[in-house]
Design a protein around this motif. Structure first.
Motif, PDB file in Angstrom:
ATOM      1  N   ASN A   1      -0.806  17.345   0.904  1.00  0.00           N
ATOM      2  CA  ASN A   1      -1.699  17.679  -0.091  1.00  0.00           C
ATOM      3  C   ASN A   1      -2.191  19.087  -0.024  1.00  0.00           C
ATOM      4  OD1 ASN A   1      -3.475  17.314   1.768  1.00  0.00           O
ATOM      5  ND2 ASN A   1      -4.654  15.459   0.772  1.00  0.00           N
TER       6      ASN A   1
ATOM      7  N   ASP B   1       0.876  -1.107   0.115  1.00  0.00           N
ATOM      8  CA  ASP B   1       0.021   0.197  -0.012  1.00  0.00           C
ATOM      9  C   ASP B   1       0.844   1.190  -0.165  1.00  0.00           C
ATOM     10  OD1 ASP B   1       0.721  -0.490   2.765  1.00  0.00           O
ATOM     11  OD2 ASP B   1      -0.912   0.523   3.522  1.00  0.00           O
ATOM     12  N   LYS B   2       2.163   1.086   0.373  1.00  0.00           N
ATOM     13  CA  LYS B   2       2.916   2.287   0.526  1.00  0.00           C
ATOM     14  C   LYS B   2       3.802   2.519  -0.915  1.00  0.00           C
ATOM     15  CE  LYS B   2       3.520   2.093   5.483  1.00  0.00           C
ATOM     16  NZ  LYS B   2       4.466   2.079   6.558  1.00  0.00           N
ATOM     17  N   LEU B   3       3.570   1.598  -1.718  1.00  0.00           N
ATOM     18  CA  LEU B   3       4.365   1.452  -2.884  1.00  0.00           C
ATOM     19  C   LEU B   3       3.558   1.420  -4.237  1.00  0.00           C
ATOM     20  CD1 LEU B   3       6.614  -2.030  -1.780  1.00  0.00           C
ATOM     21  CD2 LEU B   3       6.950   0.621  -1.523  1.00  0.00           C
ATOM     22  N   ASP B   4       4.065   1.998  -5.573  1.00  0.00           N
ATOM     23  CA  ASP B   4       3.771   1.857  -6.779  1.00  0.00           C
ATOM     24  C   ASP B   4       4.663   0.909  -7.338  1.00  0.00           C
ATOM     25  OD1 ASP B   4       1.906   4.048  -6.750  1.00  0.00           O
ATOM     26  OD2 ASP B   4       3.433   5.575  -7.090  1.00  0.00           O
TER      27      ASP B   4
ATOM     28  N   THR C   1       8.822  12.377  -1.978  1.00  0.00           N
ATOM     29  CA  THR C   1       9.018  13.169  -3.271  1.00  0.00           C
ATOM     30  C   THR C   1      10.214  14.070  -3.430  1.00  0.00           C
ATOM     31  OG1 THR C   1       6.582  13.598  -3.251  1.00  0.00           O
ATOM     32  CG2 THR C   1       7.714  14.952  -4.824  1.00  0.00           C
TER      33      THR C   1
ATOM     34  N   THR D   1       8.405   1.820  -6.492  1.00  0.00           N
ATOM     35  CA  THR D   1       8.866   3.248  -5.956  1.00  0.00           C
ATOM     36  C   THR D   1       8.070   3.383  -4.642  1.00  0.00           C
ATOM     37  OG1 THR D   1       7.400   4.360  -7.369  1.00  0.00           O
ATOM     38  CG2 THR D   1       9.567   4.210  -8.074  1.00  0.00           C
ATOM     39  N   TYR D   2       8.415   4.131  -3.990  1.00  0.00           N
ATOM     40  CA  TYR D   2       7.925   4.707  -2.786  1.00  0.00           C
ATOM     41  C   TYR D   2       7.064   5.841  -2.921  1.00  0.00           C
ATOM     42  CZ  TYR D   2       7.812   5.347   2.683  1.00  0.00           C
ATOM     43  OH  TYR D   2       7.809   5.901   3.846  1.00  0.00           O
ATOM     44  N   LYS D   3       5.741   5.643  -2.452  1.00  0.00           N
ATOM     45  CA  LYS D   3       4.633   6.629  -2.686  1.00  0.00           C
ATOM     46  C   LYS D   3       4.846   8.089  -1.627  1.00  0.00           C
ATOM     47  CE  LYS D   3       0.651   3.698  -3.772  1.00  0.00           C
ATOM     48  NZ  LYS D   3      -0.729   3.395  -3.313  1.00  0.00           N
ATOM     49  N   TYR D   4       5.497   7.782  -0.753  1.00  0.00           N
ATOM     50  CA  TYR D   4       5.559   8.953   0.368  1.00  0.00           C
ATOM     51  C   TYR D   4       6.771   9.640   0.197  1.00  0.00           C
ATOM     52  CZ  TYR D   4       1.514   6.299   2.255  1.00  0.00           C
ATOM     53  OH  TYR D   4       0.419   5.647   2.280  1.00  0.00           O
TER      54      TYR D   4
END
Length: 184
Positions: free
Chosen positions: A160, A78-81, A93, A88-91
């Motif tokens: 966000n 759930d934390k990954l794309d 940038t 890749t790690y979603k959290y």
């Protein structure tokens, strides 16, 4: 067995576990509560930081007084794309000037491992477990003082609420202090 006795036996069979549960509720031994290492309150909104090196794809862990207090788990995905073999790690940038926005790094005492998030995730999948054991994690600690700068929002501000371009403007204009607290 007679039908009446069978019916009574079945009723007792179903009620026995319930009665044990009810009777046992008051008999638990009082044990002292474990000391909380960090507050269990809602964690801060998100952090912006710079590190000693390029740790963007590396795993970070929670450390305090040279002890591991938080380990990640990625096995749920759930934390990954995950796109084919690319993970890749979603959290996290990347921002301007080497800054990183991170929705999970909340303490300046975190450390980074020499393992990428993809390697760590694959280890969890291969071993069918959540998180590596601490002794194995200790063998992979790369940097226990990784942050050269660490900024954090208040808990009521979410990542966000800012566009990436807005945060980059704050960085360019040296104005992170308008919305973030500098912890390091």
């Amino acid at each position: 067995m007679k039908p009446k006795k069978l019916k009574s036996s079945l009723i007792l069979l179903f009620l026995l576990p319930l009665s044990i549960t009810i009777l046992g509720t008051g008999c638990e031994k009082d044990e002292p509560e474990e000391e909380q290492v960090f507050s269990t309150e809602t964690p801060p909104g998100f952090s912006i930081y710079k590190t000693n090196g390029d740790y963007f794809d590396l795993v970070n862990i929670g450390m305090r007084d040279d002890n591991i207090v938080r380990t990640p788990t990625f096995i749920s995905g759930d934390k990954l794309d995950i796109e084919g073999s690319k993970i890749t790690y979603k959290y996290r940038t990347k921002l301007e000037d080497g800054y990183i926005l991170d929705r999970e790094a909340v303490y300046t005492t975190d450390a980074f491992l020499d393992l990428t998030i993809e390697e760590y995730y694959n280890w969890e999948i291969d071993n069918e477990t959540y998180s590596m054991p601490h002794d194995l994690i200790e063998d992979h600690i790369l940097d226990t003082s990784p942050y050269t700068e660490f900024w954090q929002t208040e808990s009521n501000i979410e990542s966000n609420e800012f566009a990436k371009s807005e945060i980059n403007e704050l960085i360019k204009n040296n104005q992170l202090s308008l919305y973030f607290n500098k912890l390091k």
